[in-house]
Structure formats: C-alpha cells, structure tokens
Design a protein around this motif. Structure first.
Motif, PDB file in Angstrom:
ATOM      1  N   SER A  56      -0.205  -4.703  -3.459  1.00  0.00           N
ATOM      2  CA  SER A  56      -1.386  -3.723  -3.346  1.00  0.00           C
ATOM      3  C   SER A  56      -0.900  -2.253  -3.354  1.00  0.00           C
ATOM      4  CB  SER A  56      -2.382  -3.992  -2.539  1.00  0.00           C
ATOM      5  OG  SER A  56      -2.950  -5.150  -2.639  1.00  0.00           O
TER       6      SER A  56
ATOM      7  N   SER B 257       0.772  -1.307   0.051  1.00  0.00           N
ATOM      8  CA  SER B 257       0.034   0.019   0.072  1.00  0.00           C
ATOM      9  C   SER B 257       0.800   1.059   0.067  1.00  0.00           C
ATOM     10  CB  SER B 257      -1.058  -0.012   0.989  1.00  0.00           C
ATOM     11  OG  SER B 257      -2.025   0.979   0.875  1.00  0.00           O
TER      12      SER B 257
ATOM     13  N   TYR C 240      -1.634  -8.564  -6.199  1.00  0.00           N
ATOM     14  CA  TYR C 240      -2.788  -7.986  -6.241  1.00  0.00           C
ATOM     15  C   TYR C 240      -3.841  -9.152  -5.750  1.00  0.00           C
ATOM     16  CZ  TYR C 240      -1.211  -3.806  -8.656  1.00  0.00           C
ATOM     17  OH  TYR C 240      -0.474  -2.571  -9.139  1.00  0.00           O
TER      18      TYR C 240
ATOM     19  N   ASP D 115      -9.579  -7.043  -3.077  1.00  0.00           N
ATOM     20  CA  ASP D 115      -8.951  -5.708  -2.302  1.00  0.00           C
ATOM     21  C   ASP D 115     -10.120  -4.406  -2.455  1.00  0.00           C
ATOM     22  OD1 ASP D 115      -7.492  -3.417  -1.594  1.00  0.00           O
ATOM     23  OD2 ASP D 115      -5.671  -4.372  -2.548  1.00  0.00           O
TER      24      ASP D 115
ATOM     25  N   GLY E 259      -7.530  -9.709  -0.278  1.00  0.00           N
ATOM     26  CA  GLY E 259      -7.902  -8.387   0.048  1.00  0.00           C
ATOM     27  C   GLY E 259      -6.458  -7.598  -0.232  1.00  0.00           C
ATOM     28  N   HIS E 260      -6.438  -6.553   0.597  1.00  0.00           N
ATOM     29  CA  HIS E 260      -5.506  -5.684   0.529  1.00  0.00           C
ATOM     30  C   HIS E 260      -4.176  -6.146   1.121  1.00  0.00           C
ATOM     31  CE1 HIS E 260      -4.111  -1.255  -0.157  1.00  0.00           C
ATOM     32  NE2 HIS E 260      -3.967  -1.136   1.010  1.00  0.00           N
TER      33      HIS E 260
END
Length: 309
Positions: free
Chosen positions: A142, A118, A256, A260, A287-288
C-alpha cells in the motif's frame, strides 16, 4: 490455514533489543526479530520501513517468516518508535529518505531488498530512484504514491497536514478520546477486519499508543510527516513520485488490499504500469497493513520475487 487461523490473526512476534545507528542529523533505532539467526549467514540483507504513525514492530510478522531467506532489519524513522526527531526538524519525505540512505551507508548493508509500507513505500520508491546502487528489490505494501483525489476514508489523515488543526481537534470534545477508543479507531482504519485481531495484538497496539502519546514530539512528528506526504503528492518534475517510480529498475512486488481505507486499489493499475519490472499481489480481505494482516500470503509472494530476481 485452519478455521481458527482464519478467525484470529497470529500472536505478535517479538523484536530483539534495538541498537542505534548515527546518520546525518539523526539517530535511527534499528531492530531485528527475536531469535533471528546471526547476521549474515549467506542470507541477503533486507531493510523494512514502516508507514505514517507506525514503527519497526509493524514488520515483525513478515520478518519472522522471511528470516530463513533474508537477513532483515527494521528501522524506526525519525520521530517514530524509538527514534527521536531529526536535528533539523525535516520530517518531509526527502528527510526520511536521507535518513534511510544514511543508515545504509553507515552500516554498509546495501544493496538490500527494501520493504516499505504506506509512507515507507514512498520513501523506498524515491530511494530506489535516487540510489539504485543500494536496492536489490522493492516490496511495496500500500505505497503512498500520489492519488488524486484521495478516497474519502483517507481525508482524516490528510487533515493532519493542516498547520494547527491537529492541536485544535484535540481540544474539541470529540477529540478527547481515551487511549482505548483511539486505538480501536486506528485499528479499524488500517485493518481490513480488525475483529480478527487477537487479544495480545490489541494489547500491544494499545501499549504502543500509550507510549507514543507520552512523547512530547509525537504529534509534531506525525503532523510533519503527514505534511511531507501531501507535499510529495504535489511535486512536479524530477521529484514527482510517479516519475521516480518509472526510473526504478529493480524488480518490484506491489501489495494492495481491497479493504484499504487509506490507499485505494485503483492506484495499483497505475503502479503496475509505472514500474519497469513489477508483479502484483491483491488481497481481498486486507486493509492498509497486509504484512500484519496476511503475513503468510505476503511472505509467499516475496519468496517468489526473490526466486525470480
């Protein structure tokens, strides 16, 4: 992986006692996984950088699985985990990049295999573009690269960047959530399937949340870093993140998750095209935070990256 492993995520790995590294304008808390072999030992160095609102503990599962191949350390960015905010208050993307470069220069560990999730992914991209001498490879989970318009489920995170709004929301009845409810909402935001979390993992997440909200600078650091991401999304010229991604020459692994809620999979195509040497791992159920949710799959892809690199 047996059926029990598919239903419940692994118990959280432990972090070894931290040390502090002085960098220009800040002091970074640095962690290793408990039981990790002694530093060095013929293993190449690696550095793990967490995302917005996270901490070094986000990487323990992946670090434990790669300990045989990499000499890994994870940092708490300024204002997060066990690191206090920077002296000059710069919580923008370039401020975090400056801190990580300071760590690499102070410790002499570069070039490293650099991991980012992130916000940490955006930090890693900018660092690799500006200081290619410090980076052997990039693994981006991500990564927070400009995505306009962002998907609707990410709007709440973007609102943190609006000056004064986080404090206002906390005063509203809907914002007066207890730690348990707030933690549950956070887990549902970042995990593809939070129901797979073990009781121990939920308890650790709750403990981290309770500890964080007790820090006087917690919301300031969160809002300032969120504002930094939004600002980075609008930068043009040589500072534009996508243009910097095109300057990265190190091999890149992009990870990825199709579930997400913060970084859409649609940006994966652009990321693959932007980096000169990239490979893509897509996890349908993640997810993230794929490195926490599916650490075995991510570790396998990293080992393949290391072999090819």
């Amino acid at each position: 992986m047996d059926s029990a492993d598919q239903q419940i995520l692994p118990e959280p790995a432990a972090l070894a006692p931290l040390r502090t590294v002085e960098v220009p304008g800040a002091a970074l808390a640095v962690h290793r996984t408990a039981g990790d072999p002694a530093p060095g030992g013929g293993r190449e160095p690696a550095l793990f950088v967490h995302g917005l609102g996270g901490c070094a503990a986000n990487w323990t599962e992946l670090m434990a699985r790669l300990a045989g191949q990499l000499d890994g350390e994870a940092v708490d960015l300024p204002g997060f985990g066990d690191s206090a905010p920077p002296a000059d208050g710069n919580l923008g993307l370039s401020g975090h990049v400056r801190a990580v470069i300071g760590y690499l220069e102070a410790t002499g560990r570069g070039p490293v295999h650099l991991f980012g999730n992130s916000l940490g992914g955006a930090v890693a991209v900018r660092l690799a573009a500006l200081r290619p001498d410090l980076v052997r490879s990039l693994t981006l989970v991500s990564p927070a690269l400009p995505e306009l318009p962002p998907q609707r489920t990410a709007w709440s995170t973007g609102l943190l960047a609006v000056p004064g709004l986080p404090a206002l929301l906390r005063r509203l009845p809907a914002g007066r959530r207890g730690p348990e409810q707030a933690t549950d909402e956070l887990l549902r935001l970042v995990y593809g399937d939070p129901d797979r979390l073990s009781a121990a993992s939920r308890a650790e997440a709750l403990a981290q949340y309770r500890r964080r909200i007790e820090l006087p600078y917690a919301m300031r650091a969160l809002a300032g870093s969120a504002r930094g991401i939004v600002s980075a999304y609008t930068e043009r010229g040589d500072q534009a993140l996508w243009r910097q991604a095109a300057r990265v020459k190190a091999p890149v692994l992009l990870v990825y998750g199709l579930r997400d809620k913060l970084v859409s999979y649609r940006s994966a195509r652009r990321a693959c095209a932007a980096f000169a040497d990239s490979r893509l791992l897509v996890l349908p159920d993640s997810g993230h935070v794929a490195m926490m949710e599916h650490p075995d799959a991510v570790a396998r892809a990293v080992r393949e990256l290391l072999r090819r690199a």
